[in-house]
Design an enzyme around this catalytic site. Structure first.
Site, PDB file in Angstrom:
ATOM      1  N   GLY A   1     -30.149 -52.443  -3.698  1.00  0.00           N
ATOM      2  CA  GLY A   1     -28.784 -51.968  -3.501  1.00  0.00           C
ATOM      3  C   GLY A   1     -28.757 -50.599  -2.872  1.00  0.00           C
ATOM      4  O   GLY A   1     -29.798 -49.990  -2.624  1.00  0.00           O
TER       5      GLY A   1
ATOM      6  N   SER B   1     -28.070 -42.803  -2.430  1.00  0.00           N
ATOM      7  CA  SER B   1     -29.430 -43.344  -2.449  1.00  0.00           C
ATOM      8  C   SER B   1     -29.513 -44.797  -1.999  1.00  0.00           C
ATOM      9  O   SER B   1     -28.500 -45.491  -1.910  1.00  0.00           O
ATOM     10  CB  SER B   1     -29.990 -43.250  -3.870  1.00  0.00           C
ATOM     11  OG  SER B   1     -29.235 -44.086  -4.731  1.00  0.00           O
TER      12      SER B   1
ATOM     13  N   LYS C   1     -35.916 -45.292  -6.173  1.00  0.00           N
ATOM     14  CA  LYS C   1     -34.611 -44.814  -5.701  1.00  0.00           C
ATOM     15  C   LYS C   1     -34.864 -43.728  -4.654  1.00  0.00           C
ATOM     16  O   LYS C   1     -35.292 -42.620  -4.990  1.00  0.00           O
ATOM     17  CB  LYS C   1     -33.817 -44.261  -6.897  1.00  0.00           C
ATOM     18  CG  LYS C   1     -32.466 -43.656  -6.548  1.00  0.00           C
ATOM     19  CD  LYS C   1     -31.785 -43.168  -7.835  1.00  0.00           C
ATOM     20  CE  LYS C   1     -30.450 -42.513  -7.563  1.00  0.00           C
ATOM     21  NZ  LYS C   1     -29.786 -42.111  -8.820  1.00  0.00           N
TER      22      LYS C   1
ATOM     23  N   ASP D   1     -20.625 -40.835 -15.280  1.00  0.00           N
ATOM     24  CA  ASP D   1     -20.435 -41.988 -14.374  1.00  0.00           C
ATOM     25  C   ASP D   1     -20.717 -43.297 -15.105  1.00  0.00           C
ATOM     26  O   ASP D   1     -21.373 -44.197 -14.574  1.00  0.00           O
ATOM     27  CB  ASP D   1     -21.324 -41.849 -13.138  1.00  0.00           C
ATOM     28  CG  ASP D   1     -20.848 -42.731 -11.969  1.00  0.00           C
ATOM     29  OD1 ASP D   1     -19.693 -43.211 -12.014  1.00  0.00           O
ATOM     30  OD2 ASP D   1     -21.633 -42.938 -11.023  1.00  0.00           O
TER      31      ASP D   1
END
Length: 350
Positions: free
Chosen positions: A47, A52, A69, A157
């Site tokens: 993803g 990132s 990442k 988040d």
């Protein structure tokens, strides 16, 4: 001319960072040690985010499956903050484990290496979760939040995309600490954090002296979406509309009470769009498709999380003590439960 907003401080873990050495929270002074990315072979892209790109990879030195990442060009300060927070939280309950910090030998692009979690996409997973599953995973998420809060860190988040669940192994990990920050009482923080549907009212009204309780609002939004099968629960079209959606459920009088308590002045744009709304009963959201997931206990818990006033929201520890989680606590206190899972796997193998 209106005066400044009233101050506020966390009800718990307020002094955690002041009791630690400066080195613990002063991430700007942190110097991460960067290894060589050549130890990791990228397998496939998992993803991409704003900051990132994420890949499944293999550590060629030990054949271990990991997640890499790769950070997009961003301020050094932000990278240092994420690394310092991940290092401070390493080994914490249900916190994604940072294995390594590396740089591409040619481009010098920094990358973070994490444990691999065989995640099921939440849009599919949330449709099949049972009442007990929801209690279980929410309790596991609360463990992660209580841990990071106890370490003086707000995640900022919390949302389904950042909660990895391996449903077969009943394993949960809280990921993406890129927006996380150290809590210092009376510090004013950036309100441009969290994702729209999970932003607490404090962010939407520009109140900067927020704390760990922001994460508890986001968790409340997740819980509501799971039990009512409504994803996301507060579906705003923009940040202004987001507060309107919340006000249509929690009421406008209650919102004005919150603003008055903290001397918050509302953006004039809200005058045109807020309207007047009564507080709704949580029972209004029950229908035939979600009835099996709703109980008086969960509605009581939800009511104590989704509060305008951040100081009134349950803390992570208080939430874990709520009767909604009694069945989970009971199961986890039985030493045989893990053995039962293992033995059930073994009986078929014999």
């Amino acid at each position: 001319m209106p005066g400044p907003a009233a101050g506020s401080r966390a009800r718990v873990y307020a002094e955690v960072n002041s009791l630690r050495s400066r080195e613990y929270w002063d991430y700007e002074a942190h110097v991460p040690s960067w290894g060589n990315q050549d130890d990791y072979q990228l397998v496939r892209k998992l993803g991409r985010g704003k900051y990132s790109e994420v890949f499944e990879a293999i550590n060629i030195t030990n054949n271990e499956r990991v997640v890499v990442k790769i950070l997009k060009p961003v301020k050094k300060k932000k990278i240092k903050r994420e690394v310092k927070i991940l290092e401070n939280l390493r080994g914490g309950t249900n916190i994604i484990n940072l294995i390594d910090t590396v740089k591409d030998p040619v481009s010098k692009t920094p990358a973070l290496v994490f444990e691999y979690i065989n995640n099921t996409d939440f849009k599919q997973l949330y449709q099949i979760l049972t009442d007990f599953d929801i209690r279980f995973y929410m309790y596991e998420l609360l463990k992660a939040l209580d841990y990071c809060h106890s370490m003086g860190i707000m995640h900022r988040d919390v949302k389904p995309h950042n909660v990895m669940i391996d449903h077969q192994q009943k394993k949960l990990r809280l990921i993406d600490w890129g927006l996380a920050e150290f809590y210092h009482p009376a510090q004013e923080y950036n309100v441009r954090v969290a994702s729209r549907y999970f932003k607490g009212p404090e962010l939407l009204v520009d109140y900067q002296m927020y704390d760990y309780s922001l994460d508890m609002w986001s968790l409340g939004c997740m819980l509501a979406s799971m039990i009512f099968r409504k994803e996301p629960f507060f579906h705003g079209q923009d940040n202004y509309d987001q507060l309107v959606r919340i006000a249509k459920v929690l009421g406008t009088d209650e919102l004005y009470g919150y603003l008055k308590k903290y001397h918050i002045e509302l953006d004039p744009h809200f005058n045109d769009i807020l309207g007047q709304h009564s507080r709704k009963r949580w029972e209004n959201f029950i229908h035939s498709e979600n009835r099996h997931l709703v109980s008086p206990e969960v509605l009581d818990l939800l009511d104590k999380l989704l509060r305008y006033d951040h100081q009134q929201r349950l803390t992570a520890k208080e939430a874990m003590e709520h009767p909604y989680f009694y069945p989970v606590v009971k199961e986890q206190s039985q030493p045989s439960s893990e053995n039962a899972v293992l033995s059930s796997g073994l009986t078929t193998a014999r």
